[in-house]
Design an enzyme around this catalytic site. Sequence first.
Site, mmCIF file in Angstrom:
data_model
loop_
_atom_site.group_PDB
_atom_site.id
_atom_site.type_symbol
_atom_site.label_atom_id
_atom_site.label_comp_id
_atom_site.label_asym_id
_atom_site.label_seq_id
_atom_site.Cartn_x
_atom_site.Cartn_y
_atom_site.Cartn_z
ATOM 1 N N GLU A 124 -2.009 27.005 -3.665
ATOM 2 C CA GLU A 124 -2.581 28.307 -3.303
ATOM 3 C C GLU A 124 -1.579 29.428 -3.538
ATOM 4 O O GLU A 124 -0.444 29.387 -3.018
ATOM 5 C CB GLU A 124 -3.024 28.293 -1.822
ATOM 6 N N ASP A 158 -10.642 24.815 7.007
ATOM 7 C CA ASP A 158 -10.480 25.466 8.315
ATOM 8 C C ASP A 158 -10.633 26.987 8.172
ATOM 9 O O ASP A 158 -10.620 27.724 9.157
ATOM 10 C CB ASP A 158 -9.160 25.073 8.997
ATOM 11 N N SER A 159 -10.850 27.461 6.935
ATOM 12 C CA SER A 159 -11.225 28.862 6.714
ATOM 13 C C SER A 159 -12.514 29.186 7.466
ATOM 14 O O SER A 159 -12.826 30.354 7.689
ATOM 15 C CB SER A 159 -11.417 29.143 5.216
ATOM 16 N N GLU A 218 -1.920 20.637 5.201
ATOM 17 C CA GLU A 218 -1.026 21.633 4.607
ATOM 18 C C GLU A 218 0.429 21.193 4.821
ATOM 19 O O GLU A 218 0.794 20.788 5.930
ATOM 20 C CB GLU A 218 -1.228 22.999 5.271
ATOM 21 N N ASP A 276 -10.819 19.426 6.509
ATOM 22 C CA ASP A 276 -9.498 20.067 6.578
ATOM 23 C C ASP A 276 -8.912 19.839 7.966
ATOM 24 O O ASP A 276 -9.515 20.257 8.968
ATOM 25 C CB ASP A 276 -9.716 21.574 6.338
ATOM 26 N N LYS A 288 -7.638 16.874 4.275
ATOM 27 C CA LYS A 288 -6.618 17.721 3.633
ATOM 28 C C LYS A 288 -5.615 18.177 4.695
ATOM 29 O O LYS A 288 -6.009 18.504 5.824
ATOM 30 C CB LYS A 288 -7.260 18.932 2.962
HETATM 31 O O1 KIV Z 1 -9.463 26.324 4.499
HETATM 32 C C1 KIV Z 1 -9.754 26.465 3.299
HETATM 33 O O2 KIV Z 1 -10.838 26.924 2.939
HETATM 34 C C2 KIV Z 1 -8.777 26.049 2.306
HETATM 35 C C3 KIV Z 1 -9.026 26.418 0.883
HETATM 36 C C4 KIV Z 1 -8.941 27.856 0.677
HETATM 37 C C5 KIV Z 1 -8.171 25.659 -0.045
HETATM 38 O O3 KIV Z 1 -7.806 25.469 2.651
#
Ligand code: KIV
Length: 280
Positions: free
Chosen positions: A187, A49-50, A120, A88, A118
Amino acid sequence: MTVSNGKVTTVKLKEMKKKGEKITILTCYDYSTAKMLDEVGIEVLLVGDSLGMVMLGYDSTIPVTMDEMIIYTRAVSRGTKKALVIGDMPFMSYHVSVSESVRNAGRFLQEAGANAVKLEGGREIACTVKAINDAGIPVMGHLGLTPQSVNKLGGYRIQGTDEDAARIILNNALALQDAGAFAIVLECIPAPLAKMLTEKIDIPTIGIGAGIGCDGQVLVLHDVLGLYSDLSPKFVKRYASLRLKIIEAVSQYKLEVKSGLFPGAEHSFEMDEKTLGKLC
Ligand code: KIV
């Protein structure tokens, strides 16, 4: 059997941990880049989600929606043959209820061709992780600096530096493992804590700002390539300065168009003079 058609599986990642073979992960958000990373043999492409920050220009990952994640994940899946593709789950897509979380996780596989998701968080999302995993969707955890909680954490800062905070991270890792997670991103935590944790759990740990002792590493591709300049965390290693290269190339293009140097004859199509004459 651990690899089908050369495709990386979650089982293969666990085997790599056992053998001490490091796992490489990079973020990826589009088809053409996915093809390149897959060709190189990066084992996992994370549609993080970056992308909200590096692709969409948000100032955090919080505004990212499920629909945005689906579009980018679909593009990455189309460009990938071997790598495991992880979608994510964005903020609020797995917080309201377990059933909504399972449905959203399912969208990544059904609509976007991902192989896993993924999330969090730790103990507080263990039930959700278990339910998603029970639905046949592999889950990667994410502990330490969890960017979706930036407002609660008070900024993008190192986590787990005192005994209590470190113990919480360790207990959360064990809870995620018990809930069926196949790997955990760590992280921005102290390297010795990440190393100890990696030795304590059976599933692979993937570090980002967590030192050399993890089973694998992940970085945001835009940081690796020097494409994103808004933030520059200490844990990033920049392997290229593509931003400068792009600015150079685009400036040259501008100059050549303005001066009439581009397009040249080699970029143009000819036409028979007689045919043209008939039109005049
Ligand atoms: O959103 C993302 O890119 C991430 C990574 C930095 C692990 O969660």
